[in-house]
Each structure stands twice: as structure tokens, then as C-alpha cells.
Design a protein around this motif. Sequence first.
Motif, PDB file in Angstrom:
ATOM      1  N   ASN A  96       0.855  -1.185   0.000  1.00 58.69           N
ATOM      2  CA  ASN A  96       0.000   0.000   0.000  1.00 58.69           C
ATOM      3  C   ASN A  96       0.886   1.228   0.000  1.00 58.69           C
ATOM      4  O   ASN A  96       1.796   1.346   0.824  1.00 58.69           O
ATOM      5  CB  ASN A  96      -0.904   0.022   1.236  1.00 58.69           C
ATOM      6  CG  ASN A  96      -1.739   1.289   1.306  1.00 58.69           C
ATOM      7  OD1 ASN A  96      -1.297   2.300   1.848  1.00 58.69           O
ATOM      8  ND2 ASN A  96      -2.937   1.228   0.772  1.00 58.69           N
ATOM      9  N   ASP A  98       0.625   5.195   0.488  1.00 56.59           N
ATOM     10  CA  ASP A  98      -0.273   6.203   1.046  1.00 56.59           C
ATOM     11  C   ASP A  98       0.357   7.575   0.828  1.00 56.59           C
ATOM     12  O   ASP A  98       1.484   7.829   1.284  1.00 56.59           O
ATOM     13  CB  ASP A  98      -0.465   5.920   2.538  1.00 56.59           C
ATOM     14  CG  ASP A  98      -1.625   6.705   3.143  1.00 56.59           C
ATOM     15  OD1 ASP A  98      -2.038   7.723   2.560  1.00 56.59           O
ATOM     16  OD2 ASP A  98      -2.112   6.292   4.208  1.00 56.59           O
ATOM     17  N   THR A 110      -4.745   9.885   0.150  1.00 57.07           N
ATOM     18  CA  THR A 110      -5.252   8.772  -0.657  1.00 57.07           C
ATOM     19  C   THR A 110      -4.235   7.635  -0.689  1.00 57.07           C
ATOM     20  O   THR A 110      -3.029   7.864  -0.511  1.00 57.07           O
ATOM     21  CB  THR A 110      -5.561   9.244  -2.094  1.00 57.07           C
ATOM     22  OG1 THR A 110      -6.192   8.180  -2.824  1.00 57.07           O
ATOM     23  CG2 THR A 110      -4.314   9.689  -2.844  1.00 57.07           C
ATOM     24  N   SER A 111      -4.710   6.415  -0.902  1.00 52.85           N
ATOM     25  CA  SER A 111      -3.790   5.283  -1.011  1.00 52.85           C
ATOM     26  C   SER A 111      -4.397   4.188  -1.874  1.00 52.85           C
ATOM     27  O   SER A 111      -5.604   4.150  -2.101  1.00 52.85           O
ATOM     28  CB  SER A 111      -3.449   4.713   0.378  1.00 52.85           C
ATOM     29  OG  SER A 111      -4.490   3.899   0.884  1.00 52.85           O
ATOM     30  N   LYS A 112      -3.531   3.295  -2.356  1.00 50.10           N
ATOM     31  CA  LYS A 112      -3.989   2.136  -3.110  1.00 50.10           C
ATOM     32  C   LYS A 112      -2.987   1.003  -2.958  1.00 50.10           C
ATOM     33  O   LYS A 112      -1.854   1.212  -2.524  1.00 50.10           O
ATOM     34  CB  LYS A 112      -4.183   2.464  -4.594  1.00 50.10           C
ATOM     35  CG  LYS A 112      -2.907   2.735  -5.360  1.00 50.10           C
ATOM     36  CD  LYS A 112      -3.116   2.672  -6.884  1.00 50.10           C
ATOM     37  CE  LYS A 112      -3.281   1.251  -7.369  1.00 50.10           C
ATOM     38  NZ  LYS A 112      -3.308   1.117  -8.838  1.00 50.10           N
ATOM     39  N   CYS A 127      -6.989  -7.814  -1.635  1.00 53.07           N
ATOM     40  CA  CYS A 127      -6.964  -6.491  -2.254  1.00 53.07           C
ATOM     41  C   CYS A 127      -8.314  -6.165  -2.882  1.00 53.07           C
ATOM     42  O   CYS A 127      -8.793  -5.025  -2.804  1.00 53.07           O
ATOM     43  CB  CYS A 127      -5.846  -6.408  -3.288  1.00 53.07           C
ATOM     44  SG  CYS A 127      -4.185  -6.457  -2.571  1.00 53.07           S
ATOM     45  N   GLN A 131     -10.747  -2.977  -1.702  1.00 50.26           N
ATOM     46  CA  GLN A 131     -11.222  -1.942  -2.616  1.00 50.26           C
ATOM     47  C   GLN A 131     -12.740  -1.939  -2.713  1.00 50.26           C
ATOM     48  O   GLN A 131     -13.376  -0.873  -2.710  1.00 50.26           O
ATOM     49  CB  GLN A 131     -10.610  -2.119  -4.001  1.00 50.26           C
ATOM     50  CG  GLN A 131     -10.910  -0.942  -4.925  1.00 50.26           C
ATOM     51  CD  GLN A 131     -10.212  -1.043  -6.264  1.00 50.26           C
ATOM     52  OE1 GLN A 131     -10.218  -2.097  -6.892  1.00 50.26           O
ATOM     53  NE2 GLN A 131      -9.612   0.042  -6.712  1.00 50.26           N
ATOM     54  N   GLU A 205     -10.929   4.910   4.535  1.00 47.89           N
ATOM     55  CA  GLU A 205      -9.695   4.158   4.281  1.00 47.89           C
ATOM     56  C   GLU A 205      -9.665   2.816   5.017  1.00 47.89           C
ATOM     57  O   GLU A 205      -8.801   2.592   5.873  1.00 47.89           O
ATOM     58  CB  GLU A 205      -8.483   5.005   4.670  1.00 47.89           C
ATOM     59  CG  GLU A 205      -8.604   5.717   6.028  1.00 47.89           C
ATOM     60  CD  GLU A 205      -7.437   6.649   6.287  1.00 47.89           C
ATOM     61  OE1 GLU A 205      -6.295   6.167   6.345  1.00 47.89           O
ATOM     62  OE2 GLU A 205      -7.682   7.858   6.428  1.00 47.89           O
ATOM     63  N   TYR A 235      -7.397   0.622   0.828  1.00 51.16           N
ATOM     64  CA  TYR A 235      -7.615   1.645  -0.203  1.00 51.16           C
ATOM     65  C   TYR A 235      -8.207   2.866   0.475  1.00 51.16           C
ATOM     66  O   TYR A 235      -8.988   2.731   1.430  1.00 51.16           O
ATOM     67  CB  TYR A 235      -8.561   1.150  -1.295  1.00 51.16           C
ATOM     68  CG  TYR A 235      -7.924   0.207  -2.295  1.00 51.16           C
ATOM     69  CD1 TYR A 235      -7.436   0.676  -3.508  1.00 51.16           C
ATOM     70  CD2 TYR A 235      -7.809  -1.151  -2.010  1.00 51.16           C
ATOM     71  CE1 TYR A 235      -6.865  -0.184  -4.421  1.00 51.16           C
ATOM     72  CE2 TYR A 235      -7.225  -2.022  -2.918  1.00 51.16           C
ATOM     73  CZ  TYR A 235      -6.757  -1.531  -4.127  1.00 51.16           C
ATOM     74  OH  TYR A 235      -6.173  -2.383  -5.037  1.00 51.16           O
ATOM     75  N   HIS A 237      -9.745   7.047  -0.212  1.00 47.18           N
ATOM     76  CA  HIS A 237     -10.091   8.225  -1.003  1.00 47.18           C
ATOM     77  C   HIS A 237     -10.481   9.373  -0.083  1.00 47.18           C
ATOM     78  O   HIS A 237     -11.024   9.154   1.011  1.00 47.18           O
ATOM     79  CB  HIS A 237     -11.259   7.944  -1.942  1.00 47.18           C
ATOM     80  CG  HIS A 237     -10.857   7.379  -3.264  1.00 47.18           C
ATOM     81  ND1 HIS A 237      -9.855   7.925  -4.046  1.00 47.18           N
ATOM     82  CD2 HIS A 237     -11.329   6.301  -3.970  1.00 47.18           C
ATOM     83  CE1 HIS A 237      -9.730   7.224  -5.164  1.00 47.18           C
ATOM     84  NE2 HIS A 237     -10.597   6.237  -5.133  1.00 47.18           N
ATOM     85  N   GLU A 255      -9.275   4.149 -12.476  1.00 46.36           N
ATOM     86  CA  GLU A 255     -10.514   3.701 -11.836  1.00 46.36           C
ATOM     87  C   GLU A 255     -11.703   3.865 -12.775  1.00 46.36           C
ATOM     88  O   GLU A 255     -11.905   4.927 -13.363  1.00 46.36           O
ATOM     89  CB  GLU A 255     -10.755   4.483 -10.550  1.00 46.36           C
ATOM     90  CG  GLU A 255      -9.762   4.122  -9.468  1.00 46.36           C
ATOM     91  CD  GLU A 255     -10.062   4.810  -8.160  1.00 46.36           C
ATOM     92  OE1 GLU A 255     -10.677   4.181  -7.267  1.00 46.36           O
ATOM     93  OE2 GLU A 255      -9.674   5.982  -8.024  1.00 46.36           O
ATOM     94  N   GLN A 272      -8.184  -3.615  -9.879  1.00 49.71           N
ATOM     95  CA  GLN A 272      -6.803  -4.090  -9.698  1.00 49.71           C
ATOM     96  C   GLN A 272      -6.419  -5.032 -10.840  1.00 49.71           C
ATOM     97  O   GLN A 272      -7.163  -5.901 -11.208  1.00 49.71           O
ATOM     98  CB  GLN A 272      -6.665  -4.826  -8.367  1.00 49.71           C
ATOM     99  CG  GLN A 272      -5.265  -5.317  -8.110  1.00 49.71           C
ATOM    100  CD  GLN A 272      -4.276  -4.206  -7.908  1.00 49.71           C
ATOM    101  OE1 GLN A 272      -4.564  -3.233  -7.245  1.00 49.71           O
ATOM    102  NE2 GLN A 272      -3.109  -4.327  -8.508  1.00 49.71           N
TER     103      GLN A 272
END
Length: 272
Positions: A96, A98, A110-112, A127, A131, A205, A235, A237, A255, A272
Motif C-alpha cells: 500500500n 499512502d 489517498t492510497s492504493k 486487495c 477496494q 480508508e 484503499y 479516497h 478507476e 486491480q
Amino acid sequence: MKSMLIKNDEEIKKMRKVGKLAAEVLDMIESHIVHNITTEEINQICHNYIIKKQKSIPACLGYNGYPKSICTSVNDVVCHGIPNIKQKLKEGDIINIDVALIHNGYHSDTSKMFILGKPSILSKRLCHVAQESLYLALNLIKPNMPLYEIGQAIEKYVKKQKFSVVKEYCGHGIGKNFHEEPQILHCDNRDPGIILKPGMTFTIEPMINTGSNQVRCMKDGWTIKTKDHGLSAQYEHTILVTDKSCEILTLRKEEKIDQILNINNKNLKYTQ
């Protein structure tokens, strides 16, 4: 009673800008996530991009003493992983990244997840669920709903998938300050104190574990790991509550969802 700050039109304009910049960092770094890159190298690439290209400030750097510009949480690290020159990414790792920025006096966060090479079935599914739990929450948001329904929906979905939700760490209001009131819990907590209103900005998150939701803090005072050494995924936003639903301020290019969600949107897809 805790309350969220309502952003005015000028503040929302600034939040949109900084949200777009934060998303661009995650879009940019994707091509650099390769075998044998160190998490410190990822940090430096992001730092240089934020400072030199975006003319912005990495919000994490120096925040309460945090030593790096981003967080890199690999495999069993839940959150706040510190980039390290000795930590190299390898086949099958999940990480991840961030990113939090300050631009023109306003913050975004934000992170993914990124997967190295061919993932295990478990890590890929984890994952996916992380999400999807975020997308589920985004799809629920609308004015006049109780805040607790966000965490209630996330935990119900995650438990159904046989995973667990970390309860010690949560989302937060965001704007002029990195962390504003109130906390955005990702578990069932029926506190009726907060009702969503247009103009609120906050992060969602969820941190999802394969096993127990119990966590432990490492000696560095920042890195949070799963207590049972299971995998963890997240994840995140930053969003704006609108007159009808919500606007995703940190939407990434990859996305496949609308930036401004429609009420009861059924088209949220895993990417993903």
C-alpha cells in the motif's frame, strides 16, 4: 458533540485541486513498482515529483515526527510503514502506498494497493475485498445519512468475505488540517452524533486483514503490523459530500467509476 467543518465554494475548489494532485502521484508511481526497487527509492521518486513537478508539500514528512514523504506498507504491515533503503520488493508482494499532500494550504490523502508479479489467490482476493469495501461505502454516501452507517456497511461486507476490519485506525475529516474531526470508523459503531451534510470533506480508508483484526506497533513507533502475521490491504479516497451523493476528490485515471457518484450507483467495478 463532534462536528465536521463545512467547506465553502472556494475551499472546495482548493480541495479538488489538491485531491487531483494526490491522485496523480499514485498514477505516476505505478510504472516504478517493479522487482527489487526499495521502498526508500519509491519514497524519493514520490518526494521529488510532489516537490518539483507539483510544487506541493508532502504532508506526511515531519508530521508528528514521521520521517518520510509517503507511507509504504508491505504484506503484513497494516499502515504507516516507513520507507527503507534495505526493503526491496519481491515477487508476490502487496504494497500500500499512502500519499498525502498540502497545496495552497489544503490537504488531501489517498492510497492504493500494488501487487508485484503474480499474486497468491489470497492476496489478490484481499486487495479486491479492500477496494470493494471502500466502493461500497462511497456508494452509500448522501446528505442526512448517519455517519455510522459507513462503518456498519464496511464491516458487514468484510465479515461476509471471511476477513476482518482493523478497528484502531480510521478515516478522518480533512481540509486546512491533515486530520479534522470526526473519526470515520470502518466498523459497526452506532453513534448517532454525526449526520452527513453537503460540503463535508473526509477520508474513508478501510484496513482489511486476512486473519485477526488485532495489530501491533513496532519499535519505530509508526509501523503497524498484523498481530498474527497475516496480510493486510487498504484503499483510501478523500471525498466531498454533495447535494445528492459524494464526489471522489482523489479519483485515479485507472478507476472505472464516475468521479461524482449517482445515488444507488450499481456500476462500481474493481480495477486491480
